[in-house]
Design a protein around this motif. Structure first.
Motif, PDB file in Angstrom:
ATOM      1  N   GLN A   1     -24.899   2.659  -7.249  1.00 19.58           N
ATOM      2  CA  GLN A   1     -25.606   1.213  -5.763  1.00 19.58           C
ATOM      3  C   GLN A   1     -27.040   0.663  -6.468  1.00 19.58           C
ATOM      4  O   GLN A   1     -27.274  -0.187  -7.132  1.00 19.58           O
ATOM      5  N   LYS A   2     -27.639   1.939  -6.566  1.00 25.19           N
ATOM      6  CA  LYS A   2     -29.293   1.693  -7.244  1.00 25.19           C
ATOM      7  C   LYS A   2     -29.354   1.373  -8.599  1.00 25.19           C
ATOM      8  O   LYS A   2     -29.305   0.691  -9.169  1.00 25.19           O
ATOM      9  N   MET A   3     -28.107   2.247  -9.700  1.00 20.15           N
ATOM     10  CA  MET A   3     -28.192   1.717 -11.082  1.00 20.15           C
ATOM     11  C   MET A   3     -27.671  -0.039 -11.370  1.00 20.15           C
ATOM     12  O   MET A   3     -28.012  -0.347 -12.257  1.00 20.15           O
ATOM     13  N   ASP A   4     -26.712   0.194 -10.194  1.00 16.94           N
ATOM     14  CA  ASP A   4     -26.166  -1.044 -10.593  1.00 16.94           C
ATOM     15  C   ASP A   4     -27.401  -2.286 -10.688  1.00 16.94           C
ATOM     16  O   ASP A   4     -27.616  -3.441 -11.085  1.00 16.94           O
ATOM     17  N   GLN A   5     -28.387  -1.708  -8.851  1.00 13.94           N
ATOM     18  CA  GLN A   5     -29.292  -3.303  -8.529  1.00 13.94           C
ATOM     19  C   GLN A   5     -30.418  -3.025  -9.706  1.00 13.94           C
ATOM     20  O   GLN A   5     -30.912  -4.204 -10.182  1.00 13.94           O
ATOM     21  N   VAL A   6     -30.234  -2.078 -10.724  1.00 15.33           N
ATOM     22  CA  VAL A   6     -31.916  -1.887 -11.872  1.00 15.33           C
ATOM     23  C   VAL A   6     -31.500  -2.787 -13.056  1.00 15.33           C
ATOM     24  O   VAL A   6     -31.708  -3.454 -14.017  1.00 15.33           O
ATOM     25  N   LYS A   7     -29.573  -2.726 -13.113  1.00 17.01           N
ATOM     26  CA  LYS A   7     -29.001  -2.950 -14.519  1.00 17.01           C
ATOM     27  C   LYS A   7     -29.392  -5.233 -13.783  1.00 17.01           C
ATOM     28  O   LYS A   7     -29.285  -5.095 -14.689  1.00 17.01           O
TER      29      LYS A   7
END
Length: 83
Positions: free
Chosen positions: A69-75
């Motif tokens: 979820q955090k990686m998706d938010q940064v993307k």
């Protein structure tokens, strides 16, 4: 000083050396100097990787898996900035 402390000091020193060699490579004014710094940087990066792997094998350098979820938010954040 125990082995873990020695390895941490080696890793920190090696990272600092990599930083110096990187800047030397970027700022070099001739091809010969650039090549010397680049070669030294590559050698230092290999050394840093070996130290990291040894520390990791002993459990002295642990990493944490990033949450999807955090990686998706940064993307999403940076994908919007490109527009």
């Amino acid at each position: 000083m125990n082995d873990k402390d020695i390895m941490e000091n080696l890793l920190l020193t090696t990272k600092g050396v990599c930083d110096l060699f990187m800047h030397g490579s970027i700022e070099s004014s001739t091809a010969n100097v650039h090549q010397a710094f680049t070669t030294a940087l590559n050698d230092s990066l290999c050394m840093q990787d070996s130290i990291y792997k040894e520390m990791s094998n002993h459990g002295w350098y642990t990493t944490e898996q990033a949450q999807q979820q955090k990686m998706d938010q940064v993307k999403q954040k940076f994908a919007g900035a490109q527009g």
